[in-house]
Design a protein around this motif. Sequence first.
Motif, PDB file in Angstrom:
ATOM      1  N   LEU A 166       0.844  -1.184   0.000  1.00 53.54           N
ATOM      2  CA  LEU A 166       0.000   0.000   0.000  1.00 53.54           C
ATOM      3  C   LEU A 166       0.883   1.237   0.000  1.00 53.54           C
ATOM      4  O   LEU A 166       1.826   1.330   0.796  1.00 53.54           O
ATOM      5  N   ALA A 167       0.597   2.187  -0.880  1.00 55.69           N
ATOM      6  CA  ALA A 167       1.415   3.388  -0.958  1.00 55.69           C
ATOM      7  C   ALA A 167       0.502   4.612  -1.007  1.00 55.69           C
ATOM      8  O   ALA A 167      -0.309   4.744  -1.924  1.00 55.69           O
ATOM      9  N   ASP A 168       0.608   5.481   0.006  1.00 55.74           N
ATOM     10  CA  ASP A 168      -0.254   6.668   0.091  1.00 55.74           C
ATOM     11  C   ASP A 168       0.524   7.879  -0.410  1.00 55.74           C
ATOM     12  O   ASP A 168       1.407   8.380   0.271  1.00 55.74           O
ATOM     13  N   GLU A 169       0.218   8.326  -1.613  1.00 49.86           N
ATOM     14  CA  GLU A 169       0.890   9.452  -2.278  1.00 49.86           C
ATOM     15  C   GLU A 169       2.410   9.269  -2.297  1.00 49.86           C
ATOM     16  O   GLU A 169       3.155  10.175  -1.904  1.00 49.86           O
ATOM     17  N   PRO A 170       2.905   8.112  -2.770  1.00 44.28           N
ATOM     18  CA  PRO A 170       4.341   7.831  -2.673  1.00 44.28           C
ATOM     19  C   PRO A 170       5.205   8.767  -3.504  1.00 44.28           C
ATOM     20  O   PRO A 170       6.402   8.890  -3.244  1.00 44.28           O
ATOM     21  N   THR A 171       4.603   9.434  -4.495  1.00 40.95           N
ATOM     22  CA  THR A 171       5.393  10.334  -5.344  1.00 40.95           C
ATOM     23  C   THR A 171       5.092  11.791  -5.012  1.00 40.95           C
ATOM     24  O   THR A 171       5.578  12.694  -5.694  1.00 40.95           O
ATOM     25  N   GLY A 172       4.315  12.022  -3.959  1.00 45.44           N
ATOM     26  CA  GLY A 172       3.870  13.380  -3.618  1.00 45.44           C
ATOM     27  C   GLY A 172       5.002  14.332  -3.281  1.00 45.44           C
ATOM     28  O   GLY A 172       4.869  15.544  -3.437  1.00 45.44           O
ATOM     29  N   ALA A 173       6.135  13.783  -2.794  1.00 37.51           N
ATOM     30  CA  ALA A 173       7.253  14.645  -2.394  1.00 37.51           C
ATOM     31  C   ALA A 173       8.393  14.587  -3.418  1.00 37.51           C
ATOM     32  O   ALA A 173       9.487  15.063  -3.129  1.00 37.51           O
ATOM     33  N   LEU A 174       8.123  14.010  -4.592  1.00 39.70           N
ATOM     34  CA  LEU A 174       9.212  13.782  -5.558  1.00 39.70           C
ATOM     35  C   LEU A 174       8.987  14.586  -6.834  1.00 39.70           C
ATOM     36  O   LEU A 174       7.844  14.860  -7.218  1.00 39.70           O
ATOM     37  N   ASP A 175      10.081  14.939  -7.523  1.00 37.81           N
ATOM     38  CA  ASP A 175       9.943  15.626  -8.808  1.00 37.81           C
ATOM     39  C   ASP A 175       9.418  14.643  -9.859  1.00 37.81           C
ATOM     40  O   ASP A 175       9.340  13.435  -9.602  1.00 37.81           O
ATOM     41  N   SER A 176       9.057  15.157 -11.049  1.00 38.75           N
ATOM     42  CA  SER A 176       8.324  14.308 -11.994  1.00 38.75           C
ATOM     43  C   SER A 176       9.198  13.170 -12.538  1.00 38.75           C
ATOM     44  O   SER A 176       8.706  12.054 -12.735  1.00 38.75           O
ATOM     45  N   ARG A 177      10.496  13.427 -12.740  1.00 35.30           N
ATOM     46  CA  ARG A 177      11.357  12.354 -13.228  1.00 35.30           C
ATOM     47  C   ARG A 177      11.479  11.234 -12.189  1.00 35.30           C
ATOM     48  O   ARG A 177      11.372  10.054 -12.526  1.00 35.30           O
ATOM     49  N   THR A 178      11.691  11.619 -10.927  1.00 32.69           N
ATOM     50  CA  THR A 178      11.821  10.620  -9.862  1.00 32.69           C
ATOM     51  C   THR A 178      10.498   9.890  -9.645  1.00 32.69           C
ATOM     52  O   THR A 178      10.483   8.695  -9.342  1.00 32.69           O
ATOM     53  N   SER A 179       9.386  10.606  -9.827  1.00 35.75           N
ATOM     54  CA  SER A 179       8.068   9.968  -9.711  1.00 35.75           C
ATOM     55  C   SER A 179       7.929   8.838 -10.733  1.00 35.75           C
ATOM     56  O   SER A 179       7.454   7.746 -10.413  1.00 35.75           O
ATOM     57  N   LEU A 180       8.364   9.123 -11.966  1.00 37.35           N
ATOM     58  CA  LEU A 180       8.305   8.107 -13.024  1.00 37.35           C
ATOM     59  C   LEU A 180       9.149   6.892 -12.651  1.00 37.35           C
ATOM     60  O   LEU A 180       8.753   5.738 -12.858  1.00 37.35           O
ATOM     61  N   ASP A 181      10.314   7.192 -12.097  1.00 38.28           N
ATOM     62  CA  ASP A 181      11.244   6.158 -11.668  1.00 38.28           C
ATOM     63  C   ASP A 181      10.592   5.240 -10.612  1.00 38.28           C
ATOM     64  O   ASP A 181      10.673   4.007 -10.703  1.00 38.28           O
ATOM     65  N   ILE A 182       9.916   5.848  -9.654  1.00 33.97           N
ATOM     66  CA  ILE A 182       9.256   5.080  -8.588  1.00 33.97           C
ATOM     67  C   ILE A 182       8.067   4.294  -9.159  1.00 33.97           C
ATOM     68  O   ILE A 182       7.852   3.128  -8.821  1.00 33.97           O
ATOM     69  N   MET A 183       7.323   4.915 -10.095  1.00 35.78           N
ATOM     70  CA  MET A 183       6.200   4.192 -10.702  1.00 35.78           C
ATOM     71  C   MET A 183       6.689   3.024 -11.549  1.00 35.78           C
ATOM     72  O   MET A 183       6.050   1.966 -11.602  1.00 35.78           O
ATOM     73  N   ALA A 184       7.845   3.200 -12.203  1.00 32.64           N
ATOM     74  CA  ALA A 184       8.434   2.084 -12.969  1.00 32.64           C
ATOM     75  C   ALA A 184       8.796   0.945 -12.016  1.00 32.64           C
ATOM     76  O   ALA A 184       8.601  -0.233 -12.348  1.00 32.64           O
ATOM     77  N   LEU A 185       9.292   1.283 -10.831  1.00 33.49           N
ATOM     78  CA  LEU A 185       9.603   0.250  -9.838  1.00 33.49           C
ATOM     79  C   LEU A 185       8.322  -0.479  -9.404  1.00 33.49           C
ATOM     80  O   LEU A 185       8.294  -1.711  -9.335  1.00 33.49           O
ATOM     81  N   PHE A 186       7.248   0.267  -9.130  1.00 34.66           N
ATOM     82  CA  PHE A 186       5.983  -0.378  -8.767  1.00 34.66           C
ATOM     83  C   PHE A 186       5.505  -1.303  -9.889  1.00 34.66           C
ATOM     84  O   PHE A 186       5.005  -2.400  -9.629  1.00 34.66           O
TER      85      PHE A 186
END
Length: 243
Positions: A166-186
Amino acid sequence: MALVEIVDLRKTYHLGGQDIHALDGVSLKVEAGEFIAVMGPSGSGKSTFMNLVGCLDRPTAGAYRLDGEAISALSADGLATVRNRRIGFVFQQFHLIQEINAVANVELPMIYAGQPRSLRREMAIAALARVGLGDRLYHKPTELSGGQQQRVAIARALVNKPAILLADEPTGALDSRTSLDIMALFQTLHREGVTVIVVTHEPEVAAFASRVIHFRDGRILKDSSHQPRDAAAALAQLEGEAA
Ligand code: ADP
Ligand code: MG
C-alpha cells in the motif's frame, strides 16, 4: 476468493460535536496481483481507506477480509500482527529512521517479526538490491536523494513478503522524473506478482495502474480498468527529450 473483500466499510470521526463520515459505505474486491490507483479530491477518504486496508486503523462498521481472514474481528494485537506480516506500507514522507542506515531501516519489520539477526541482514540486503539500491546499503537517509529514500521505504515494505503493498501518495514529495522512476519500480514489482494499491491525485501517475478507483465524499464514485501506460517507456522518452 479475492485477496481483499470489503463490504459496506464505514469510518466515522466525531469532531467538535459533528460526525464526519470519512468512509461512508465502501464495498470492493481486490484480486491478488492487481495494480490499483486510488484517486479523489482532498478529504474524499483515500487515506482513511488505505489505513483500514493496511490494518493501521479499525472501521466503525462493515466487514474486511484479507486473504480470507476476518480483519474486522481482530484484537489490537491481532491487527498489529497482520499489519507486520501481511502488509507493506509506503508513505509520502518516507518515514525512515534518520539515525540508522538503509540496511538497518529495512531490517526493522523483521525485528518485530522475530527473524534471527543473520537472516535479517541477508534479507534486507536482498530487498535493497531488488529496488536498485545494492550500492547504497550503508548510507543513512540524509545521505540519499528523495527517490533513493523512497526506494529504501519500498524495500522495507517488501521485506516481510507482504500480501499487499500500500502506498499513500508515494510520489507526492518527488519531482516528476523521480516519480516516473518510482512508478516504474511499482510496475516491475507488479509484474513480479506483488499486489499494489497506490493513492495519487495525479492522473498521470494513476495511468500506470490497470484499475483506477475514484473516491468522493467517502464513497466509490467510479471503478474502472484500462490498459496501463508503461512507466519505463515514459521515463526513457523523458530522458530522450532531455538529452
Ligand atoms: P484524503 O486522504 O482523501 O485526503 P482522508 O481519508 O484523510 O482524505 O479524510 C477523509 C475525511 O475524514 C476528511 O474530511 C478528514 O478531515 C476527516 N478525517 C480524517 N482523519 C480524521 C481524524 N483523525 N479525525 C477527524 N477527522 C478526520
Ligand atoms: Mg490522504
